[in-house]
Design a protein around this motif. Structure first.
Motif, short mmCIF file in Angstrom:
data_model
loop_
_atom_site.label_atom_id
_atom_site.label_comp_id
_atom_site.label_asym_id
_atom_site.label_seq_id
_atom_site.Cartn_x
_atom_site.Cartn_y
_atom_site.Cartn_z
N GLU A 232 0.83 -1.21 0.00
CA GLU A 232 0.00 0.00 0.00
C GLU A 232 0.87 1.26 0.00
N ILE A 236 0.52 5.20 -2.12
CA ILE A 236 0.62 6.37 -1.22
C ILE A 236 1.81 7.24 -1.63
N ARG A 240 1.80 11.04 -3.22
CA ARG A 240 2.53 12.07 -2.49
C ARG A 240 3.62 12.72 -3.36
N TRP A 262 -4.56 0.42 -7.98
CA TRP A 262 -4.90 1.85 -7.95
C TRP A 262 -4.79 2.45 -9.35
N VAL B 130 -8.11 12.36 -0.65
CA VAL B 130 -7.36 13.49 -1.20
C VAL B 130 -8.23 14.28 -2.18
N GLU B 131 -8.98 13.57 -3.02
CA GLU B 131 -9.83 14.24 -4.02
C GLU B 131 -10.89 15.11 -3.34
N ALA B 206 0.70 14.76 5.95
CA ALA B 206 0.26 13.84 7.00
C ALA B 206 0.35 12.42 6.46
N GLU B 207 0.10 11.46 7.33
CA GLU B 207 0.02 10.08 6.87
C GLU B 207 -1.16 9.94 5.91
N SER B 208 -1.01 9.03 4.95
CA SER B 208 -2.13 8.66 4.09
C SER B 208 -2.39 7.17 4.30
N THR B 209 -3.59 6.74 3.98
CA THR B 209 -3.86 5.30 3.95
C THR B 209 -4.44 4.97 2.58
N TYR B 210 -4.21 3.72 2.19
CA TYR B 210 -4.76 3.22 0.93
C TYR B 210 -5.89 2.27 1.29
N LEU B 212 -9.94 0.46 0.18
CA LEU B 212 -11.03 0.25 -0.76
C LEU B 212 -12.29 0.83 -0.13
N PRO B 217 -10.47 1.82 -4.96
CA PRO B 217 -9.18 2.14 -4.33
C PRO B 217 -9.04 3.65 -4.12
N ILE B 219 -7.06 6.97 -1.80
CA ILE B 219 -6.03 7.46 -0.87
C ILE B 219 -6.73 8.40 0.11
#
Lengths: 324, 324
Positions: A232, A236, A240, A262, B130-131, B206-210, B212, B217, B219
């Motif tokens: 993952e 990401i 980024r 993705w 993010v979108e 910041a941290e992102s996560t991936y 579903l 999919p 972010i």
């Protein structure tokens, strides 16, 4: 007269037909699908047309652009480096993992999983400046040879993939590496080997510090891992660092699954490609049971996701850049 | 006849003389030093020549490319957003800092320092894709206006800097933003405003996560900060993301000191530039005592480091892109 005729014919051919952009790919459906995709997204005036700025292609490195057997080449560098460091000061081998690594016993280290691998890499990739580290890696590429092929490691890049990278750039794509391998390690050879500049190489990285060393501003490599560019982490990091969803992603293991997922879930034409290591004669054959480059999900779900599975034995007429 | 003469004369002029590349800069030594530097590194056949691939220029954003008073515009967005979120659900205002932010009391929040600022930003920049975040920011740019100038925030970019960015790119430079501002926030406007694509925008993230999300999919933005792109973080991020030391760095506060220091310590021709906010009439005048964009080390040590200090009141004939 005959010569004139030939010249006239060649001149009359569209540029794309004059030369095969992928000469090391055999004439099978795989090659056709790749070329079809590129022609689809680059033909103006069609609904599938993609502007050059959005033609982002991402590539895994280990097992996708160069070989990764018997273990990741960066790990071989780390073991070599550790052995050299231990000659000067054996007391640095403070754990059984480091002892195994210093005597080149990769099998024992790999039994310790990712943590053991990270321990060996951290011990050899920190406490020095980025410049000093990269000079050490560059020297290693100059002097060391792969135990089975006898090739320099940076000659074990895949010629068909080097051609694909060049073809894509000729067609207005940006080509990025997105690898679990170390950022600073890769950048030593990726520009010469693949034509990919440092700002288009994404990878795993440790913490860095900014220090004045004898008054000179210096970026130093610290031991703690900051980001693992795998699974993952790949989408990401792409989001980024590139800020766009690619339209083409190429990998070879389940560590690339999320990146392909993705990529191909986006709107419009998208392509996912997996390199399947099927060639025990010219390279290695491995997938589901391999300790390196394990590929299970990709084989099970890839075809129904519409991904192209490259059969290395059948699709490539040549393997390594450094040998025929 | 006269027309022919004029045309011939214009044609005979070198391209650089035909048009002033920096029309919003006054004819003072500052402008001359910048143009001299660019001409020096781009003139082939000299020892100072720099190949285009190494012409990397880095720019801070807040206070360097656009205004940052009375507080960072991203923070104004965060307060506006928090106020809107609290209308739907007042229970989210769980601390005095968040309460102050929701009523637009920036002064109280800023008394809490960086931690308070991060608390407000985290609360409004996470838990969505993010979108979705970028759509919200884009709408804010459309609807909100700066309380003092009445301009849209993305019209408060500095026209002289927009010209400098364009001039550098025309001369083969790559132009990067390296800002303490949020990566995802900036990318909403930086391509239109500065001509800088997303992959050349570096910032805090910041941290992102991936994940579903309903099978798609996605972010997602998480609350925890992953990297602060300020002070020593700037050279570290440049090395990590670009992989080259810039030859030109432009900033306006002590948060840019390490970036300019690292840039100008390199071999060959280098240039460091600091924008000094001296213009209380057209913009703001602030430096040593400011809570935003504090500039002490840069003023004390910059001149002896050979850095160019831009006097905004004297060196710029025009300030904002959005007004004359």
């Amino acid at each position: 007269m005959f010569r004139q005729l030939v010249s006239a014919t060649l001149l009359a051919l569209p540029a794309g037909l004059a030369a095969d952009p992928l000469p090391s790919w055999t004439d099978r459906p795989t090659k056709e699908r790749i070329i079809d995709f590129v022609e689809t997204v680059t033909t103006p005036g069609t609904p599938e047309y993609v502007i050059p700025a959005d033609r982002v292609a991402v590539f895994d490195n280990d097992g996708t652009l160069w070989a990764e057997q018997p273990v990741y080449f960066q790990f071989i560098y780390a073991m070599d480096e550790l052995a050299e460091m231990a000659q000067d000061d054996p007391s640095i081998l403070t754990t059984p993992t480091l002892e195994a690594a210093a005597r080149g016993d990769a099998e024992t280290v790999l039994k310790g999983g990712e943590d053991a691998l990270i321990e060996v890499v951290s011990a050899t990739h920190s406490g020095l400046s980025v410049e000093a580290f990269q000079a050490s890696v560059a020297e290693w590429f100059q002097t060391e040879r792969h135990p089975q092929t006898g090739l320099a490691y940076d000659q074990m890049t895949y010629q068909p993939m080097v051609e694909l990278l060049r073809y894509l750039r000729d067609e207005g794509f940006s080509t990025y590496i997105v690898s679990g391998g170390g950022l600073h390690f890769m950048r030593v050879f990726t520009e010469d080997a693949y034509g990919i500049p440092p700002n288009q190489v994404l990878g795993t990285y440790a913490e860095s510090t900014y220090e004045l060393v004898d008054g000179t501003p210096t970026i130093m490599k610290a031991p703690a891992l900051a980001f693992i560019d795998d699974k993952e982490g790949k989408p990401i990091n792409i989001e980024r660092s590139i800020g766009k969803r690619p339209i083409l992603a190429v990998g070879n293991s389940d560590g690339d699954f999320a990146m392909l997922e993705w990529t191909t879930a986006g709107d419009g034409p998208r392509m996912g490609v997996l390199i399947h290591h099927t060639d025990a004669e010219r390279e290695w054959a491995y997938d589901r049971d391999s300790h390196i480059g394990r590929l299970v999900d990709g084989l099970d779900k890839g075809p129904e996701m519409g991904w192209v599975i490259v059969d290395m034995a059948k699709d490539w007429s040549r393997v390594f850049t450094g040998s025929n």
